[in-house]
Structure formats: C-alpha cells, structure tokens
Write an enzyme that holds these catalytic residues in place. Structure first.
Site, short mmCIF file in Angstrom:
data_model
loop_
_atom_site.label_atom_id
_atom_site.label_comp_id
_atom_site.label_asym_id
_atom_site.label_seq_id
_atom_site.Cartn_x
_atom_site.Cartn_y
_atom_site.Cartn_z
N HIS A 303 0.86 -1.19 0.00
CA HIS A 303 0.00 0.00 0.00
C HIS A 303 0.90 1.23 0.00
O HIS A 303 0.63 2.19 -0.72
CB HIS A 303 -0.92 -0.04 1.21
CG HIS A 303 -1.97 1.02 1.20
ND1 HIS A 303 -2.86 1.17 0.16
CD2 HIS A 303 -2.29 1.99 2.10
CE1 HIS A 303 -3.68 2.18 0.42
NE2 HIS A 303 -3.35 2.70 1.59
N LYS A 335 2.87 3.83 -5.64
CA LYS A 335 2.51 5.21 -5.30
C LYS A 335 3.72 6.14 -5.34
O LYS A 335 3.55 7.36 -5.40
CB LYS A 335 1.85 5.26 -3.92
CG LYS A 335 0.48 4.57 -3.88
CD LYS A 335 -0.14 4.64 -2.50
CE LYS A 335 -1.48 3.94 -2.46
NZ LYS A 335 -1.35 2.46 -2.55
N PHE A 399 -8.99 4.12 4.75
CA PHE A 399 -9.61 4.80 5.89
C PHE A 399 -10.85 4.02 6.32
O PHE A 399 -11.60 3.51 5.49
CB PHE A 399 -10.03 6.22 5.51
CG PHE A 399 -8.89 7.22 5.44
CD1 PHE A 399 -7.61 6.87 5.80
CD2 PHE A 399 -9.13 8.52 5.02
CE1 PHE A 399 -6.57 7.80 5.74
CE2 PHE A 399 -8.11 9.46 4.96
CZ PHE A 399 -6.82 9.10 5.32
#
Length: 412
Positions: A303, A335, A399
């Site tokens: 992640h 990312k 989240f």
C-alpha cells in the site's frame, strides 16, 4: 477453498504517467514519475504543491459531446480504460451469455467534481439550475453501470466503496464470483477523479498529503523523511476470466489471481491499528486461499502511502505474516510513481503487479534516500530488479480500517 482458476487477460490504465498500458509500463520501467508542481487553490493562494494529474486525456476521442455533459470524469476514465483492457484481452465476450460477464468497479469518493460543481451552482444560481444529471454523475456506482451499458454485460454489477481499498475489494469480489461459478469473466478495478482544491484541502488539513515542493522527493514510501502522499487520479481496469475459457480461446495471460483476503482494523477512522493486525490477517487469508506456501511469496506491491503511520505499520504486518522470510521478499510501492489514486489505487497496482509478473521485472521504489529503522525490509531502492515472481501480493489499506489483499502467481 477449491474452485475454478481465474486469470488476468487484459489491462487498461489511465494515469499521470500514461493513458494506455504501454506508455504506463514504459514509464514504470524508466522510473519516470508523474509528479508536477501546480496550484490547488487558484484565487485563494499562489502556493504551489505537488500534483499527480492525468495528462493529455481527450474524452472527445471516446464520447459524444452530449455524453460528456452527463458523465463525470470517473466514468470517463473507467470507460476508456475498459475499452483498452478489452482490446488487450483480444475479445469482447460477445460469444458468452451476457449474464455470465460481470462488472465490478470501485471508487472511493465517486463523482466529487460533479458534486462540488453542482453545489456551487445551487448556492450561486439557485435550485432550478442544478443539472438534471447531477445524481447519476455523482454516485460512485455509475462507472460500473455505464461500462455495462456500453458493453452489454449483464452479470453481477456493483461498486465497492471502501476508501483506498475500493478497487482491491472490487477485484477480489470479481475473482470470487468467477472462482465459484457465478460468472465466467469480469471487468474490474477502480476509477477516481478528485483533482480539485476542495478534495485536496480535506487531505491537506488532516496532514495526509505531502507539503513537499520537490516532485522528486514528494512520494517516498518507507523513507524516514516521508511526509504524506501525493494525491493522484486515474483508473486501473483489468479483464479477468476463468482459466479454461482463456486457454481455449488462446488468450495471452498475464498472471493468475489465486487468493483474496478482506478484514477490518476496527480501530480508528483514519489511523491503522499500530500493530498492523488487520492488514496482516488480510495477507494471511489471501495466501491461504491461494494454495501457495508462504515462502513462495517473493514480491509484495505495498500500500506504501508515504505516510508516517502506514509505512511502519505495513512493515510490521508483513513481518507478522512472513516472519524471517519477510527479509527475502522484494517490496515496492507504485505510489512512489503515480501517487495515491485513492479508490482506484488497487486497480492500477494490480495492473502493475500483473505486468511485473509477466515481464519478470519489479520496479524501483522512487524517492527513497534515508533509511528508517522502523521500515527495514527490502523496498527495492537501488533500481529495477529482474525477478521471477513465484507468488505476489498487492495490498490496499483504506480509511475506516478496510484492508484488502490479493494474491497472484505466475502461470506458465
């Protein structure tokens, strides 16, 4: 858990480093990130911040003008990426019963650009000037709905909304639907478009995005000086299908999806469980379903958000699952190249994982310079690495404590 085998046969990507699979993959291999400096708050501030925006996207090449007036950017991205993924797969599945082809495409925030625009219209011009298309443009499921309308696929169709885990949940659920015989093929992944000051302000004010002014040192997962993620947009769509069907039609296969784990931290609205127990369990469940030995996992697409809490917590989770073997696993974060695409992140990262498996090459984690004692695994910081991937995991941690992991393996 036994069941049918599921493989990836098509890939479509819209991103800050390319609006098709080939440009995207070429820039991945070249370690070329998509970050630029830009102004998030025109008219409010002249300050520049790092962005990861889709560039040179031409919707009129794919939609009629009247369609664009009723289509949010998330749907545009998803439809265009789907067209590419289907072309890449070499079939339109018209030979199948349309009820045997599904569409499961996630989005974390839906049509937030439409929402902002129409709320401004409501307050500034009055209720009767709000577009008749507002609701279908803003709801997150419309990307999946429009894909089905354009392709004619009538199988299971919905949109998981689980923040940054949305696309990975979508892929996992599509995988299970094929594995257990409910459908034979699926369009799946995620799409996100929230490049507006309103969205950025929310992340900025909660200190989630980086405030770096240096594009080369903006998204730097697992680096001790990491300061938050770069907000990105785009879509990652893959075509998956039952293995025997793909084999019979002579499809090119990128990789096999063989396991899926989904859990919740049940801890905090935005912060991860400090021990990473939820993320660890998601990875464990994905490997157990895959049938692979834990020591066969030699690559993880993390992640890796470049936030203080995520990176050290994800590192703990990996160690908890794999023990001493964690030191032998190559880990990177896409990312570091395209930023955080929120609900679309897992779609793009599944595409990257499949491409890396197919090509025997894993990309460098960009931006990394300063080691962090709490992040002490192999994050592929020295450059791209040739690697025969025997087993891979892609993680998404959202989240709300939503965790999703997908396990892949090479197919020969």
């Amino acid at each position: 858990m036994s069941g049918r085998r599921v493989v990836i046969t098509g890939i479509g990507v819209i991103s800050s480093i390319g609006n098709n699979k080939q440009d995207f993959w070429n820039n991945i291999k070249a370690n070329q990130h998509g970050f630029t400096l830009g102004n998030w708050f025109p008219g409010q501030s002249d300050e520049l911040q790092v962005q990861s925006r889709v560039k040179d996207f031409s919707p009129l090449e794919h939609f009629e003008k009247k369609e664009l007036r009723r289509t949010d950017i998330i749907t545009q991205y998803a439809v265009v990426a789907t067209k590419e993924a289907l072309a890449d797969s070499g079939t339109d599945f018209k030979h199948l019963d349309p009820f045997r082809v599904g569409v499961i495409v996630g989005s974390g925030v839906g049509g937030i650009m439409t929402t902002e625009e129409q709320i401004m219209t409501y307050h500034n011009k009055g209720f009767n000037r709000v577009s008749v298309f507002t609701i279908p443009m803003m709801i997150a499921n419309m990307a999946a709905g429009v894909i089905a309308i354009k392709t004619g696929f009538k199988g299971t169709n919905y949109c998981p909304v689980s923040a940054c885990a949305s696309a990975t949940h979508a892929i996992g659920e599509a995988f299970r639907a094929i594995k257990h015989g409910y459908i034979d093929a699926a369009i799946t992944g995620g799409s996100e478009g929230c490049h507006i000051g309103f969205a950025y302000a929310g992340f900025n004010n909660m200190h989630a995005v980086t405030r770096s002014k240096e594009p080369d040192r903006a998204s730097m997962p697992f680096d001790k000086e990491r300061s938050g993620f770069v907000l990105g947009d785009g879509a990652g769509i893959i075509v998956i299908e039952e293995y025997e069907h793909a084999k019979k039609r002579g499809a090119e296969i990128y990789a096999e999806i063989c396991g899926y784990g989904s859990t919740c931290d049940a801890f905090h609205e935005t912060g991860p469980d400090p021990e990473g127990r939820g993320g660890a369990k998601a990875m464990e469940l994905a490997v157990l379903e895959s049938g692979l030995n834990f020591n066969q996992i030699n690559y993880i697409n993390a992640h890796g958000t470049s936030t203080e809490l995520n990176d050290k917590t994800e590192t703990k989770a990996i160690k908890a699952v794999f023990g001493e073997h964690a030191e032998n696993i190559a880990i990177n974060s896409t990312k570091s190249i395209v930023g955080h695409l929120l609900g679309a992140a897992g779609g793009v990262e599944a595409a990257v994982t499949a491409l890396q498996i197919k090509n025997g090459l894993v990309h460098k984690t960009l931006g990394y310079k300063t080691p962090d004692p709490e992040c002490d695994l192999d994050y592929i910081t020295e450059g791209n690495r040739e690697l025969e991937i025997t087993g891979a995991i892609s993680n998404s941690l959202g989240f709300g404590g939503h965790n999703a992991s997908i396990c892949f393996k090479n197919i020969k």
